[in-house]
Design a protein around this motif. Structure first.
Motif, PDB file in Angstrom:
ATOM      1  N   LEU A 194       6.715   5.829   0.377  1.00 30.60           N
ATOM      2  CA  LEU A 194       5.671   6.328   1.264  1.00 30.60           C
ATOM      3  C   LEU A 194       5.771   5.522   2.549  1.00 30.60           C
ATOM      4  CD1 LEU A 194       4.622   7.328  -1.580  1.00 30.60           C
ATOM      5  CD2 LEU A 194       2.327   7.177  -0.581  1.00 30.60           C
ATOM      6  N   PRO A 199      -2.924   7.166   5.599  1.00 33.52           N
ATOM      7  CA  PRO A 199      -3.065   7.650   4.219  1.00 33.52           C
ATOM      8  C   PRO A 199      -3.916   8.904   4.085  1.00 33.52           C
ATOM      9  CG  PRO A 199      -4.429   5.715   4.575  1.00 33.52           C
ATOM     10  CD  PRO A 199      -3.575   5.870   5.800  1.00 33.52           C
ATOM     11  N   ILE A 203      -0.265  11.240   4.830  1.00 32.39           N
ATOM     12  CA  ILE A 203       0.141  11.265   3.430  1.00 32.39           C
ATOM     13  C   ILE A 203      -0.812  12.127   2.613  1.00 32.39           C
ATOM     14  CG2 ILE A 203       0.594   9.882   1.376  1.00 32.39           C
ATOM     15  CD1 ILE A 203       2.618   9.466   3.639  1.00 32.39           C
ATOM     16  N   LEU A 207      -0.074  14.901  -0.555  1.00 31.72           N
ATOM     17  CA  LEU A 207      -0.570  14.680  -1.914  1.00 31.72           C
ATOM     18  C   LEU A 207      -1.493  15.800  -2.376  1.00 31.72           C
ATOM     19  CD1 LEU A 207      -1.389  10.868  -1.679  1.00 31.72           C
ATOM     20  CD2 LEU A 207       0.666  11.929  -2.626  1.00 31.72           C
ATOM     21  N   ARG A 213       1.401  15.062  -6.361  1.00 29.92           N
ATOM     22  CA  ARG A 213       0.850  13.786  -6.850  1.00 29.92           C
ATOM     23  C   ARG A 213       1.217  13.568  -8.321  1.00 29.92           C
ATOM     24  NH1 ARG A 213      -4.058  11.178  -4.188  1.00 29.92           N
ATOM     25  NH2 ARG A 213      -4.082   9.126  -5.173  1.00 29.92           N
ATOM     26  N   ARG A 220       6.127   6.530 -11.181  1.00 27.39           N
ATOM     27  CA  ARG A 220       5.362   5.431 -10.587  1.00 27.39           C
ATOM     28  C   ARG A 220       6.170   4.146 -10.384  1.00 27.39           C
ATOM     29  NH1 ARG A 220       1.864   1.110 -11.562  1.00 27.39           N
ATOM     30  NH2 ARG A 220      -0.047   1.158 -10.299  1.00 27.39           N
ATOM     31  N   ALA A 225       5.060   1.982  -1.417  1.00 27.29           N
ATOM     32  CA  ALA A 225       4.346   2.390  -0.208  1.00 27.29           C
ATOM     33  C   ALA A 225       4.321   1.219   0.771  1.00 27.29           C
ATOM     34  CB  ALA A 225       2.923   2.821  -0.541  1.00 27.29           C
ATOM     35  N   TYR A 259      -3.512   4.600  -3.485  1.00 25.32           N
ATOM     36  CA  TYR A 259      -2.240   5.032  -4.062  1.00 25.32           C
ATOM     37  C   TYR A 259      -2.022   4.515  -5.481  1.00 25.32           C
ATOM     38  CZ  TYR A 259      -0.898   5.992   0.862  1.00 25.32           C
ATOM     39  OH  TYR A 259      -0.820   6.459   2.152  1.00 25.32           O
ATOM     40  N   CYS A 263       1.704   4.602  -7.432  1.00 30.51           N
ATOM     41  CA  CYS A 263       2.509   3.659  -6.656  1.00 30.51           C
ATOM     42  C   CYS A 263       2.719   2.361  -7.444  1.00 30.51           C
ATOM     43  CB  CYS A 263       1.823   3.374  -5.318  1.00 30.51           C
ATOM     44  SG  CYS A 263       2.724   2.241  -4.262  1.00 30.51           S
TER      45      CYS A 263
END
Length: 314
Positions: A194, A199, A203, A207, A213, A220, A225, A259, A263
Motif C-alpha cells: 500500500l 487512507p 486507498i 478497499l 479487502r 496478510r 503499508a 489497515y 496488513c
C-alpha cells in the motif's frame, strides 16, 4: 520460473513517487499497480482520471516535477482562452494533458473499458509496469460535510479541501467489480504494497470494491503499508486534516489501525519511532525508516527498505 509480481495499491502523487523508486529497485515489468479511480470526474465533457494519469506520467518520466501531477513543460493556453469565454477554469488541465483526456473520452464512448484505455495510454507512454483501474465501473467519492455532500474534485480542488469532513461515501462501489485479473494478481503476488497515499480517499475506495479487502486479508503476511502521515502531518494532501475532523488522531499508528485486518508490515518514519509499539499492539510488524521522499535517492532508499522487509526477490 514464472516471473513474480509485486502488487501496489496507489493513489496520486505520493504513490507515484514511491513507485518511481520501486521501478528502479526491481524490474518495472514485475509491478502491477491498482489505481484509485474514485477521484475520476467529467470536466468540460472529458473523462479525467487524475490518479491513473499521475502514476502513468511519473513512471514515463513526464510528470511536472514541481507539482507531481500534470506534464512537465505543459502550457495552459486552452484554459486561458476558456476563461476569456467565461468558462470554469478551477480544474487545471494543461494543453498537452488534454490529449490524454480527449483520447480516453473518445475510446470510452467507442465502448472500450477503462482498463483497455489505461493499457493503451501506458503502452503509448512506454510505461513497463502494469497499471489498472480498481474497477471498470464508475465509483465516485462524495465528501460529507456539515453543509452537505460535495463531489470530490469540488471539495479538493475547487474548494481547496477547506470544508470539515464528517464522512465519505463511495457512490457505486457496492455494485462495482474489481478490474479483470485484479483479484488473481493479489492472490498470486509475491508481495502487496500500500503506497503512501491518503487512507480515506485514495486507498479507501479501492478497499470498498467488493472482494479486494477480503483478497488482501488472505495475503496478510505479504502485505506492507507505508504511512502517509509523518509527525502528525500529511506530506501531500488533506489526510491529516481529514483525520482530525473525523475525530481521529492524525498519526502513523492510527493509519496502521485502519489497515490492521489485512496488513502484516507497517512502515513509519523515524520521527514517529515511538509509535512503533502502538503499531505492534495492533499485531502489525513495525518498520522504522526515513519515509520522506525529497528526491530520487530517498525514493529508491524507501523502496529498498520495503523490498527487503517483504523479502521481495530483486
Amino acid at each position: 520460473m514464472k516471473r513474480s509480481t509485486v502488487v501496489a495499491l496507489a493513489g496520486g502523487v505520493g504513490a507515484a513517487r514511491f513507485l518511481d523508486g520501486l521501478t528502479r529497485v526491481i524490474d518495472a515489468g514485475r509491478i502491477y499497480i491498482i489505481g484509485n479511480t474514485a477521484d475520476d470526474a467529467e470536466i468540460h465533457g472529458l473523462h479525467i482520471s487524475p490518479d491513473l494519469d499521475t502514476v502513468a506520467y511519473t513512471l514515463a518520466g513526464l510528470a511536472n516535477p514541481q507539482h507531481g501531477w500534470g506534464l512537465r513543460g505543459d502550457s495552459f493556453r486552452c484554459l486561458e482562452a476558456l476563461g476569456r469565454l467565461g468558462g470554469d477554469t478551477w480544474f487545471q488541465l494543461g494543453d498537452l494533458d488534454l490529449a490524454t483526456h480527449l483520447y480516453r473520452t473518445e475510446r470510452l464512448r467507442q465502448g472500450a473499458t477503462l482498463s483497455d484505455v489505461t493499457r493503451e495510454v501506458t503502452s503509448a507512454l512506454k510505461v513497463r509496469s502494469t497499471l489498472v483501474p480498481m474497477s471498470n465501473q464508475s465509483v465516485r467519492t462524495h465528501i460529507c460535510t456539515p453543509s452537505g455532500e460535495l463531489e470530490f474534485q469540488t471539495y479538493f480542488v475547487k474548494r481547496r479541501a477547506r470544508d470539515r469532513v464528517t464522512a465519505m461515501r463511495f457512490e457505486g462501489s457496492s455494485d462495482a467489480a474489481p478490474a479483470p485479473g485484479l483479484l488473481d494478481a493479489i492472490a498470486n503476488a509475491e508481495a502487496i504494497i500500500l503506497c503512501p497515499s491518503n487512507p480515506f480517499i485514495s486507498i479507501g475506495p479501492i478497499l470498498a470494491i467488493p472482494g479486494i479487502r477480503t483478497a488482501l486479508r488472505l495475503r496478510r503476511d505479504h502485505v506492507a503499508a507505508i504511512s502517509p502521515i509523518v509527525a502528525g502531518r500529511a506530506l501531500k494532501g488533506p489526510a491529516a486534516k481529514m483525520m482530525k475532523s473525523m475525530q481521529l488522531r492524525p498519526s502513523a499508528a492510527e493509519v496502521a489501525k485502519l489497515y490492521a485486518d489485512f496488513c502484516g508490515v507497517f512502515v513509519l518514519d523515524e520521527v514517529d519511532r515511538k509509535q512503533a509499539a502502538q503499531v505492534e499492539a495492533a499485531h502489525i510488524r513495525p518498520v522504522v525508516t526515513n519515509t520522506i521522499m525529497r528526491g530520487l535517492r530517498e525514493r529508491k532508499a524507501l523502496a529498498h527498505v520495503v523490498v527487503r522487509e517483504l523479502g521481495i526477490r530483486t
